[in-house]
Design a protein around this motif. Structure first.
Motif, short mmCIF file in Angstrom:
data_model
loop_
_atom_site.label_atom_id
_atom_site.label_comp_id
_atom_site.label_asym_id
_atom_site.label_seq_id
_atom_site.Cartn_x
_atom_site.Cartn_y
_atom_site.Cartn_z
N ASN A 12 -72.06 9.02 -93.00
CA ASN A 12 -71.54 8.69 -91.53
C ASN A 12 -71.51 7.45 -91.78
O ASN A 12 -72.04 7.49 -89.99
N VAL A 13 -71.24 6.61 -92.03
CA VAL A 13 -71.67 4.76 -91.25
C VAL A 13 -70.25 4.53 -91.42
O VAL A 13 -69.08 4.36 -91.67
N LEU A 14 -69.70 4.44 -89.50
CA LEU A 14 -68.90 3.14 -89.79
C LEU A 14 -69.34 1.63 -90.03
O LEU A 14 -69.91 1.11 -89.64
N TRP A 15 -68.23 1.17 -90.64
CA TRP A 15 -68.38 -0.44 -91.23
C TRP A 15 -67.13 -1.33 -90.08
O TRP A 15 -66.53 -0.68 -90.35
N GLY A 16 -67.82 -2.20 -89.84
CA GLY A 16 -66.76 -3.29 -89.48
C GLY A 16 -66.33 -4.64 -89.95
O GLY A 16 -67.86 -5.61 -90.74
N ASP B 292 -56.86 11.88 -98.80
CA ASP B 292 -57.80 13.36 -99.00
C ASP B 292 -58.95 13.77 -98.23
O ASP B 292 -59.29 13.31 -97.06
N TRP B 293 -60.30 12.68 -99.48
CA TRP B 293 -61.23 13.39 -98.78
C TRP B 293 -62.02 11.85 -98.21
O TRP B 293 -63.42 12.33 -97.49
N THR B 294 -61.23 11.26 -98.21
CA THR B 294 -61.71 10.08 -97.31
C THR B 294 -61.06 10.33 -95.36
O THR B 294 -61.95 10.62 -94.58
N GLN B 295 -60.38 10.96 -95.26
CA GLN B 295 -59.68 11.11 -94.24
C GLN B 295 -60.37 12.65 -93.74
O GLN B 295 -61.07 13.43 -92.72
N GLU B 296 -60.75 13.76 -94.98
CA GLU B 296 -61.95 14.79 -94.95
C GLU B 296 -64.01 13.74 -93.82
O GLU B 296 -63.99 14.98 -92.93
N MET B 297 -64.02 12.98 -94.81
CA MET B 297 -65.52 12.29 -94.18
C MET B 297 -64.87 12.09 -92.82
O MET B 297 -66.10 12.68 -91.84
N LEU B 298 -64.25 11.29 -91.75
CA LEU B 298 -63.65 10.97 -90.86
C LEU B 298 -64.06 12.22 -90.25
O LEU B 298 -64.39 12.46 -88.78
N PHE B 299 -63.28 13.44 -90.50
CA PHE B 299 -63.16 14.63 -89.50
C PHE B 299 -64.50 14.92 -89.16
O PHE B 299 -65.02 15.83 -88.23
N GLU B 300 -65.25 15.11 -90.34
CA GLU B 300 -66.28 16.10 -90.53
C GLU B 300 -67.89 14.97 -89.40
O GLU B 300 -67.75 14.92 -88.81
N SER B 301 -67.52 13.35 -89.49
CA SER B 301 -68.01 12.53 -88.23
C SER B 301 -68.30 12.93 -86.96
O SER B 301 -68.74 13.06 -85.89
N LEU B 302 -66.53 13.03 -87.02
CA LEU B 302 -66.47 14.02 -85.72
C LEU B 302 -67.33 15.35 -85.46
O LEU B 302 -67.35 15.20 -84.41
N ASP C 192 -76.90 20.26 -85.40
CA ASP C 192 -77.64 21.87 -86.56
C ASP C 192 -76.07 22.94 -85.68
O ASP C 192 -76.35 23.17 -86.93
N LYS C 193 -75.00 22.81 -84.61
CA LYS C 193 -74.13 23.09 -85.22
C LYS C 193 -72.77 23.15 -85.53
O LYS C 193 -72.70 23.54 -87.17
N PHE C 194 -73.28 22.08 -85.94
CA PHE C 194 -72.30 21.14 -87.73
C PHE C 194 -72.61 21.71 -89.04
O PHE C 194 -72.37 22.58 -90.08
N LYS C 195 -74.60 21.96 -88.41
CA LYS C 195 -74.97 22.48 -90.23
C LYS C 195 -74.47 24.18 -90.38
O LYS C 195 -74.10 24.92 -91.49
N GLY C 196 -74.49 24.68 -89.29
CA GLY C 196 -73.86 26.09 -88.78
C GLY C 196 -73.22 26.13 -89.53
O GLY C 196 -71.65 27.66 -89.70
N LEU C 197 -71.76 25.37 -89.63
CA LEU C 197 -70.42 25.62 -89.39
C LEU C 197 -70.22 25.88 -91.31
O LEU C 197 -69.06 26.74 -91.85
N GLY D 194 -71.49 8.55 -81.90
CA GLY D 194 -72.17 10.14 -81.21
C GLY D 194 -72.77 10.53 -82.58
O GLY D 194 -73.23 11.81 -82.12
N ASN D 195 -73.12 10.05 -83.46
CA ASN D 195 -73.53 10.65 -84.73
C ASN D 195 -74.79 9.82 -85.37
O ASN D 195 -75.56 9.94 -85.86
N ALA D 196 -75.48 8.73 -84.00
CA ALA D 196 -76.70 8.93 -84.50
C ALA D 196 -77.50 9.73 -83.88
O ALA D 196 -77.94 10.25 -83.90
#
Lengths: 422, 297
Positions: free
Chosen positions: A157-161, A201-211, A219-224, A300-302
């Motif tokens: 979950n890293v944002l590059w700029g 595909d998987w790059t979109q999944e990664m973006l969605f998971e970061s969200l 914790d709730k994310f792990k619970g998924l 929001g991922n810090a």
């Protein structure tokens, strides 16, 4: 009459030849039995990955002088070719001495079918239980047993700029929450660049998971992935809606045709402001000589480290089990992890690594790895099985074309129902 | 009895090995796949018994509509591919049938793409059919820009619903030459006397083709349709090299590959059997037809 006999003889010969051919193809597989070879099966065939493997092999040579490393790498397809070859070898009960697999839930298939062995005792003997952080150990443990030794840790979950592009749009500091991020994306849009470069595909999944991490918290994310968080919940619906909004800032025309390196090129060429990608991007940007990049956790991922790891296992029926154990010990050792990770651009799974041995990005990552909450990733196999990955990937691909929020949520709910470990 | 054996024996012995190999590796494995498709075997574990037709039913009741989407893609691809090769093949055959100068040269030029593998041409077409537009344009879209035909720019195979029509373009490019060769052979197989007789009767060129030559090309057309039809239903390599395995361009053969890689053996088998059945529906009547025609002659 004589012709008939000749024909019969010819036919018989043909039959014999065929059986002979069938037999001979069997012979060459079992040749290494009883030897001191350790066949290491990976998909690390070039680039930083190959360099990392070479480093590991050197460490293996000193630590296990009686065993000989045999490279069983299968190149191509980000591991999908190798996985196909591996599946058929496991089916024929002809496993390599050890093979590479993403650590975590992706191993479920192998564990279920009894293809790999429990390493819990070795973890204790080698002191790995204390060397690896608890969050990682918890995730590696399936039914009280641990089946693999991680060689490295990557962060997803890293944002590059692109600093120049961001500065020209008046962005001096990466946003730390979603609202701020959307505001920044609008600024970039006004500058007529692609605000957020995205691939397929998987790059979109990664973006969605970061969200999802931003919306739900660690914790709730792990619970998924363990069944304690409901995929049908309203917070997921909100995340999908935000994701839909985020997609409008991406390279709409091309995202489904792009690999992550194509999206990275948009960033390097100054045609895009941001890209979400795992931290292998740092090594890749360095290798391509692009210095002008910034990095931060996704807004929001810090405090949350979404990890994935390459690991090695001990297959049932490995021809040289002792040699394999020696290999695994090297993989888990401080020296082995250093030799591997300084070259591959990832960080060691051990918490006792000396950060000074590593380049700038990795030093920051090592610090975060010790202090952050650790969550797994589905597209990279630490959170879910391969079947689950496939179902989510397909649903995500569909969403990229039709943007149907309800349909995506239904698909995610169904995938969880089918694949979540009970 | 012995006499009969003498007559049949050597022949049987000759084709025996290939019969055995066929029985095992084609029909035996089809049987194995059908059997697998009826079982509950959705991970790497051994089967959990028979599930009847559930695996097939689940393909169609999946709420994402993935399999229906696959079939739709396949339909679009097949129609465009068959239509395209037929039109271009016939057109080129007509052009060459009038005894053009350099006929041999053109014939080779048109046939050449067939020598390229789908993987190689797929990689090139992947680049040609770049879906970027405006500033990001590449491949054909940037050619359109250069010709001031920007309104023709489009998203090619990433177009929702109809994208597979673009995917058929490389396949058409590759196989039109082959269909052309079939048609040329068809034209040349028609006796010269018929053309002469038509000319004597005062038929125009159009009438000659429409009334005399085309009707005799029906068997050729049928062969062409069968060949392209079954090729398109099994299409895998081209799609994998242009788009990779992903939702927009997924067809049943790609779906089989995807499910197989995730160890859902029974589901993969069910898709494969379904695909086989679809192909059989097309091919078997044709084979029966050909068989009858051969017996008659």
């Amino acid at each position: 009459m004589r012709l008939a006999i000749r024909a019969a003889v010819a036919a018989g010969m043909a039959g014999l030849l065929m059986t002979a051919a069938a037999c001979s193809s069997d012979d060459n597989s079992g040749s290494s039995s009883g030897s001191k070879n350790v066949e290491v099966f990976t998909w690390w065939a070039d680039g930083g990955e190959k360099a990392g493997l070479d480093g590991l092999v050197a460490a293996f040579g000193t630590a296990c002088p009686n065993d000989k490393f045999v490279n069983g790498a299968v190149a191509g397809g980000a591991g999908s070719n190798a996985k196909a070859v591996l599946a058929s070898r496991l089916q024929q009960n002809d496993p390599p001495d050890t093979f590479q697999a993403h650590a975590g839930a992706e191993l479920t298939d192998y564990i279920k079918s009894g293809k790999i062995q429990d390493l819990s005792q070795e973890y204790k003997d080698w002191g790995l239980t204390d060397a690896f952080p608890k969050g990682l150990i918890d995730n590696l443990t399936v039914g009280g047993k641990i089946y693999s030794v991680p060689a490295n840790i990557h962060r997803a979950n890293v944002l590059w700029g692109n600093k120049t592009v961001l500065a020209s749009a008046g962005i001096t500091k990466d946003a730390t929450d979603l609202d701020g991020f959307f505001a920044d994306l609008d600024k970039l849009k006004a500058k007529k660049v692609t605000p957020l470069a995205l691939g397929k595909d998987w790059t979109q999944e990664m973006l969605f998971e970061s969200l999802l991490i931003t919306e739900l918290g660690a914790d709730k994310f792990k619970g998924l992935w363990t069944g304690t968080t409901d995929w049908a919940g309203a917070d997921i619906t909100k995340a999908i809606n935000d994701y839909k909004r985020l997609l409008t800032y991406t390279n709409k025309d091309t995202r489904d045709t792009y690999d992550w390196t194509d999206a990275e090129k948009l960033l390097m060429d100054g045609k895009a402001g941001y890209q979400l990608m795992g931290d292998w991007e740092a090594a890749d940007l360095d290798a391509k000589g692009f210095k002008d990049y910034s990095f931060s956790p996704f807004p929001g991922n810090a405090g949350t480290y979404q990890w994935l790891a390459d690991s090695f296992v001990l297959p049932v029926g490995a021809k040289n089990a002792e040699g394999t154990k020696c290999w695994l010990k090297v993989v888990g050792s401080a020296d082995g992890q250093k030799a591997f990770n300084t070259k591959k651009g990832s960080i060691p799974a051990r918490t006792d690594a000396n950060a000074a041995d590593y380049p700038a990005y990795q030093q920051a990552a090592i610090a975060d790895w010790k202090s952050n909450a650790q969550v797994p990733s589905c597209p990279h196999g630490s959170a879910c099985s391969q079947g689950w990955q496939g179902a989510v990937g397909s649903a995500q691909g569909k969403f990229s074309t039709d943007g149907d929020v309800a349909a995506l949520q239904t698909a995610l709910v169904n995938a969880a129902k089918q694949f979540a470990k009970a | 009895m012995l006499l009969r054996l003498r007559r049949w024996g050597p022949g049987l012995l000759l084709i025996g090995p290939s019969l055995i190999v066929l029985a095992i590796f084609v029909y035996g494995l089809i049987g194995y796949t059908v059997n697998l498709s009826l079982q509950k075997r959705h991970d790497a574990l051994p089967s959990e018994g028979y599930a009847g037709l559930d695996n097939y039913k689940n393909l169609f009741t999946d709420p994402t509509g993935r399999f229906q989407h696959n079939l739709w893609n396949l339909l679009i691809f097949t129609l465009v591919f068959m239509g395209g090769t037929l039109i271009f093949g016939l057109l080129w055959a007509l052009l060459l049938d009038v005894r053009t100068r350099f006929e041999g040269f053109f014939r080779t030029v048109y046939l050449f793409p067939m020598a390229v593998s789908f993987v190689a041409s797929g990689v090139v077409w992947r680049w040609l059919m770049n879906s970027g537009q405006g500033d990001n344009a590449g491949g054909i879209n940037s050619i359109f820009q250069g010709l001031h035909l920007s309104f023709l720019e489009n998203k090619w195979w990433t177009t929702p619903t109809w994208g597979m029509a673009a995917m058929a373009m490389p396949a058409i490019w590759q196989l039109s030459g082959y269909i052309m060769a079939l048609f040329i052979a068809g034209f040349r197989g028609i006796p010269v006397e018929l053309r002469e007789a038509a000319a004597v009767d005062g038929a125009s060129t159009w009438q000659l083709y429409r009334r005399v030559l085309f009707p005799q090309l029906t068997p050729t057309t049928l062969s062409a349709l069968i060949i392209t039809g079954h090729m398109s239903m099994k299409m895998f390599d081209l799609i994998m090299s242009v788009s990779g395995a992903q939702w927009i361009t997924e067809v049943p053969s790609v779906y089989v590959w995807q499910t197989l890689l995730t160890y859902d053996y029974a589901k993969a088998a069910a898709i494969a059997v379904f695909l086989l059945a679809v192909v059989a529906v097309v091919i078997v009547p044709y084979l029966i037809h050909v068989n009858r025609a051969e017996k008659r002659s």
